[in-house]
Design a protein around this motif. Structure first.
Motif, PDB file in Angstrom:
ATOM      1  N   GLN A 111       0.844  -1.095  -0.015  1.00  0.00           N
ATOM      2  CA  GLN A 111      -0.021   0.005  -0.059  1.00  0.00           C
ATOM      3  C   GLN A 111       0.733   1.318  -0.154  1.00  0.00           C
ATOM      4  OE1 GLN A 111      -3.425  -0.258   2.789  1.00  0.00           O
ATOM      5  NE2 GLN A 111      -3.325  -2.013   2.926  1.00  0.00           N
TER       6      GLN A 111
ATOM      7  N   HIS B 181       2.832  -0.991  -8.262  1.00  0.00           N
ATOM      8  CA  HIS B 181       1.516  -1.733  -7.783  1.00  0.00           C
ATOM      9  C   HIS B 181       1.634  -3.173  -7.516  1.00  0.00           C
ATOM     10  CE1 HIS B 181      -0.590   2.190  -7.970  1.00  0.00           C
ATOM     11  NE2 HIS B 181       0.184   2.148  -8.945  1.00  0.00           N
TER      12      HIS B 181
ATOM     13  N   PRO C  68       0.267  -6.796  -5.727  1.00  0.00           N
ATOM     14  CA  PRO C  68      -0.857  -7.506  -5.065  1.00  0.00           C
ATOM     15  C   PRO C  68      -0.626  -8.137  -3.638  1.00  0.00           C
ATOM     16  CG  PRO C  68       0.015  -9.160  -6.280  1.00  0.00           C
ATOM     17  CD  PRO C  68       0.611  -7.770  -6.701  1.00  0.00           C
TER      18      PRO C  68
ATOM     19  N   THR D 226      -6.712  -8.371  -7.197  1.00  0.00           N
ATOM     20  CA  THR D 226      -6.564  -6.840  -6.952  1.00  0.00           C
ATOM     21  C   THR D 226      -6.520  -6.270  -8.207  1.00  0.00           C
ATOM     22  OG1 THR D 226      -4.862  -7.117  -5.201  1.00  0.00           O
ATOM     23  CG2 THR D 226      -4.753  -5.107  -6.461  1.00  0.00           C
ATOM     24  N   HIS D 227      -7.042  -5.014  -8.578  1.00  0.00           N
ATOM     25  CA  HIS D 227      -7.123  -4.736  -9.947  1.00  0.00           C
ATOM     26  C   HIS D 227      -6.623  -2.963  -9.785  1.00  0.00           C
ATOM     27  CE1 HIS D 227     -11.349  -4.164  -8.329  1.00  0.00           C
ATOM     28  NE2 HIS D 227     -11.312  -3.144  -9.061  1.00  0.00           N
TER      29      HIS D 227
ATOM     30  N   TRP E 212      -5.820  -6.243 -14.033  1.00  0.00           N
ATOM     31  CA  TRP E 212      -6.135  -7.337 -13.062  1.00  0.00           C
ATOM     32  C   TRP E 212      -4.772  -7.879 -12.716  1.00  0.00           C
ATOM     33  CZ3 TRP E 212     -11.034  -7.193 -11.107  1.00  0.00           C
ATOM     34  CH2 TRP E 212     -11.944  -6.455 -11.811  1.00  0.00           C
TER      35      TRP E 212
END
Length: 393
Positions: free
Chosen positions: A95, A103, A105, A113-114, A127
């Protein structure tokens, strides 16, 4: 929108004892140049970022250097863990890193996660599907009939994704994907891939582009827009004939009646290695002659095949005087050909099915076919063995 599709970086890898870090940095620098030259909007890393689940300090520093350069260019990077990665390590501080443009997951917990990016034609949703086994999926979908079927597991996960079919959807995945029983072309050290762990490409029908990792040769699977990017470098002599590249994907406008992938075009951007990995063949005296000694590319990684009829004294050391990065030597002469003809082990087919191989072995030992119960048990045990091997690879 343009994005660059890479996979199987295997940062930290050693090949025949040679550290590939310098060559990896050289290739990654070319990727940075591609991002700038082609005005790329995003970078996609489809798994096997590292070569080991516990990467070395040197490997972590190299990836940190690369991804820092990418984010300083203002380009978001979207990655997933492959079977060589630790999902927990890849997910660390995800995060916080997302705020910087990286990015990754979280550890899979049932949802995919997308991330949605925008261009002049509207939203594009990426995705991020990490490498998964049926055992990773079953506990989150207890009502689904998954068993040990990889296709069923991946299909179940993807059908739960809230896709908007009128928008462009890109899947990033790291699995062994087949199309109608047809397998991708693999290097010799990848022959063990496939069998009970294959995912049929039909599971991805809803996606406009599927950015795959896991197989080291760039190629399409089923349709042009389901693609393996291939590995960053040649990591095995059987890859010597495979050119390495990054895949530049362009997403145009999607119309209401378009089939999946109709809005996609792509091209392969070649990656030039700092040192190529290749084979040389001939008599030792010829291979180390003055003409060869002063030839270009003598810093390449070399597999030498000697055709001399007698074993040459200090052959490796003598070749190394010309090719300091020789990795291995072998012989191909009358004696080795005769020996090979006498023993001739069966070479595994690239499409070998472990279940079928076990069934043949059982018949050769017991003189009868497996029963349905025995076949089911064999499938279960083979799948568990593959899953356990994947955890330790």
């Amino acid at each position: 929108m343009k994005f660059l599709h890479l996979s199987d970086l295997h940062i930290g890898k050693h090949v025949n004892g040679f550290n590939m870090a310098e060559c990896q940095r050289h290739a990654l620098a070319q990727v940075l140049a591609m991002i700038t030259e082609h005005k790329v909007n995003a970078l996609v890393l489809a798994g096997d970022i590292y070569d080991k689940t516990s990467p070395s300090e040197e490997a972590v520093e190299l990836f940190d250097w690369f991804i820092t350069q990418v984010t300083e260019l203002g380009v978001p990077c979207l990655g997933i863990p492959g079977n060589h990665d630790s999902a927990e390590r890849i997910a660390y501080a995800n995060q916080l890193l997302a705020k910087q443009g990286l990015h990754l997951p979280p550890v899979f917990a049932g949802d995919v996660t997308h991330l949605t990016l925008e261009d002049e034609h509207g939203p594009v949703t990426f995705w991020l599907l990490p490498f998964l086994r049926p055992v990773d999926v079953r506990r989150f979908f207890p009502e689904a009939e998954i068993g040990n079927d990889y296709t069923a597991a991946i299909r179940t996960v993807l059908e739960a994704c809230p896709l908007s079919p009128d928008q462009r959807n890109v899947l990033v995945a790291h699995q062994f994907v087949t199309a109608g029983g047809s397998s991708p072309e693999r290097a010799d050290d990848e022959i063990s891939l496939g069998g009970v762990d294959n995912v049929d490409a039909s599971a991805f029908d809803a996606f406009d582009y599927v950015a795959l990792g896991h197989v080291h040769r760039p190629q399409r699977i089923g349709r042009d827009t389901v693609r393996y990017a291939g590995s960053l470098l040649k990591y095995n002599i059987s890859e010597a004939r495979f050119a390495k590249s990054a895949t530049l994907v362009t997403l145009g406008e999607k119309h209401p009646d378009d089939e999946a992938g109709a809005c996609v075009t792509f091209q392969q951007l070649p990656l030039t290695p700092l040192r190529d990995l290749r084979q040389i063949k001939g008599p030792l005296a010829e291979l180390i002659s003055d003409q060869v000694a002063y030839a270009a590319n003598n810093q390449d990684y070399i597999y030498a095949v000697l055709t001399d009829e007698t074993t040459q004294i200090d052959a490796l050391a003598r070749i190394r005087q010309v090719y300091p990065n020789v990795m291995a030597i072998d012989y191909d002469n009358t004696r080795t050909q005769r020996t090979l003809g006498d023993t001739a082990p069966l070479k595994p087919s690239q499409d070998i099915d472990p279940q079928a191989l076990f069934a043949e072995f059982f018949y050769s030992q017991a003189g009868k076919d497996l029963t349905d119960d025995q076949r089911s048990l064999a499938t279960k045990l083979l799948t568990e063995a593959l899953e356990e091997a994947g955890k330790t690879s």
